[in-house]
Enzyme design. Structure first.
Site, PDB file in Angstrom:
ATOM      1  N   HIS A  88       0.829  -1.222   0.000  1.00 43.72           N
ATOM      2  CA  HIS A  88       0.000   0.000   0.000  1.00 43.72           C
ATOM      3  C   HIS A  88       0.856   1.262   0.000  1.00 43.72           C
ATOM      4  CE1 HIS A  88      -3.419  -2.605   1.279  1.00 43.72           C
ATOM      5  NE2 HIS A  88      -2.473  -3.205   1.982  1.00 43.72           N
ATOM      6  N   SER A  92      16.474  20.906 -15.933  1.00 45.46           N
ATOM      7  CA  SER A  92      15.267  21.699 -16.138  1.00 45.46           C
ATOM      8  C   SER A  92      15.693  23.051 -16.685  1.00 45.46           C
ATOM      9  CB  SER A  92      14.552  21.876 -14.800  1.00 45.46           C
ATOM     10  OG  SER A  92      13.776  23.058 -14.809  1.00 45.46           O
TER      11      SER A  92
END
Ligand code: ARG
Length: 428
Positions: A155, A277
């Site tokens: 999970h 970036s």
């Protein structure tokens, strides 16, 4: 000039629409079309429909075409519908009537089928080799980092201790499953459809066993209608195998993106592998793995797309089938590129060997710690409750050095056994 033209030309618009990008995909298949044409010519010689001189002339010219394909000088101009037309044109231009005889007892329908089968067999072989190379990289990493621990999640919550050895070899063993699918696809493709002609055979006494042997197929697709129905179905079998590998790779790519995040910081790659970036000067982005993830997710849609083309088609040839090429050929190219870039990149991975030193991972050891109590004689449920209370009250003291010994666990990776499975599938 079309092979089938009888004096009335086709509207240019219709021609443009019906041929589309098919010439581009045919360039990937042309080598195999020539290979099959050579086998067909020899067979026509064997059954007396061509003289041995004619066969020799055809083989010589077909070899010259194969060479042109190999060195990139073979082209399919707009005046030709496809590779079959261009090849027959060259043969006729060079050999006159002998060239015109090559199409005896065949149709472009079985020509494209056999070329596709041969192409798929070759490509499956290449994909198998690339998958094996990635397997080797993963297995080396598993061996090298077998003792470095990694949090295991369920999970996406901290669950139990895992290890880099377990994680790397998990993907390696998964690739073995993928090769089982690849083998199945190979078996489907390894049947000779040549001789089915337009899809209903021929009144000439052709020798299909001869071409089957000559082209190195394991067997033939006996029923001529079944052979034609294999168009699209064979591609789908290959696409399923590709999709299986793609699923393994996309999950691995997803793990890598996650583990590379600063919040995880489990692995890193040299700067040469990451991208920057345009605005944020600190960024080292995992574009390679993001693109592998996206490409491999798209690849898992290809069997569906092929199904959409072929579902509801009655038996027999339909031009719809031409579009199967523009799905399977790029899918194969993408698959090979993803396998290659993954092996290339993973060779440069650096792992963080001290992840579990952080106390936030203490609870990973709750099960192992309670298992010790069980081994000391306490019933499991009582040990579970005791541990739960300790965790709640903040007195939990993890036992970190507990060995996992069963097969397939982090203390017993069974790498030789996994290698043996791979050896067996590679030997088929
Ligand atoms: N380009 C065609 C295809 O890929 C070749 C077969 C053409 N056959 C025909 N009957 N028009 O399907």
């Amino acid at each position: 000039m079309k092979l089938w033209e009888k004096g009335i030309g086709t509207d240019k618009k219709i021609d443009h629409f019906t041929v589309g990008n098919d010439r581009e995909w045919d360039l990937h298949l042309a080598k195999f079309d020539v290979m099959a044409s050579k086998a067909h010519a020899k067979m026509l010689g064997e059954i007396g429909l061509l003289t041995s001189v004619e066969v020799q002339q055809l083989l010589k010219e077909l070899d010259a075409i194969a060479l042109a394909i190999e060195n990139g000088s073979f082209t399919i101009e707009d005046s030709f519908e496809d590779m079959h037309s261009k090849i027959e044109f060259i043969l006729t231009e060079k050999l006159g009537d002998t060239g015109k005889k090559i199409h005896t007892a065949r149709s472009r329908n079985d020509q494209v089928l056999v070329a596709m089968h041969l192409y798929l067999k070759t490509e499956l072989g290449e994909i198998k080799i690339l998958t094996h190379s990635l397997f080797e990289v993963l297995m080396h990493l598993a061996e090298a980092h077998k003792d470095s621990l990694l949090p295991g999640y369920t999970h996406l919550q901290i669950a139990m201790p895992s290890s880099f050895g377990l994680w790397f070899s998990a993907y390696a063993e998964s690739l073995v499953d993928d090769l089982y699918f690849l083998e199945a696809a190979h078996k489907v493709a390894d049947q000779n459809p040549l001789g089915s002609a337009a899809g209903y055979g021929s009144s000439f006494p052709i020798d299909r066993s001869y071409t089957t042997k000559e082209l190195g197929f394991e067997t033939m697709k006996y029923n001529v209608v079944a052979a034609q129905m294999g168009r699209g179905k064979t591609e789908k079998a290959v696409a399923f195998a590709v999709s299986s590998i793609a699923a393994t790779l996309s999950k691995l790519a997803m793990d890598l993106c996650l583990y590379l995040s600063q919040n995880f910081n489990f692995v890193s790659f040299p700067d040469t592998l990451t991208t920057g970036s345009s605005i944020m000067p600190h960024k080292k982005n995992p574009d390679v793995f993001e693109l592998v993830r996206a490409k491999c997710n798209l690849l898992q849609g290809v069997p569906n797309q092929l199904g959409l083309i072929t579902n509801n088609l009655p038996s027999g040839y339909h031009r719809d089938l031409q579009l199967t090429k523009e799905l399977i050929v790029p899918a194969i190219e993408e698959m090979k590129a993803c396998l290659e870039i993954m092996a290339f990149s993973l060779k440069q991975i650096k792992i963080n060997a001290s992840i579990l030193d952080d106390p936030k991972y203490d609870y990973l050891f709750s099960v192992d710690t309670l298992n010790e109590l069980v081994l000391g004689g306490m019933p499991f449920r009582d040990a579970y409750k005791k541990m739960g209370k300790e965790i709640e009250s903040g007195t939990f003291n993890p036992k970190r050095n507990i060995a996992h010994t069963h097969e397939g666990s982090l203390g017993n990776l069974c790498l030789p056994e996994i290698r043996e499975k791979m050896r067996q599938v590679m030997a088929t």
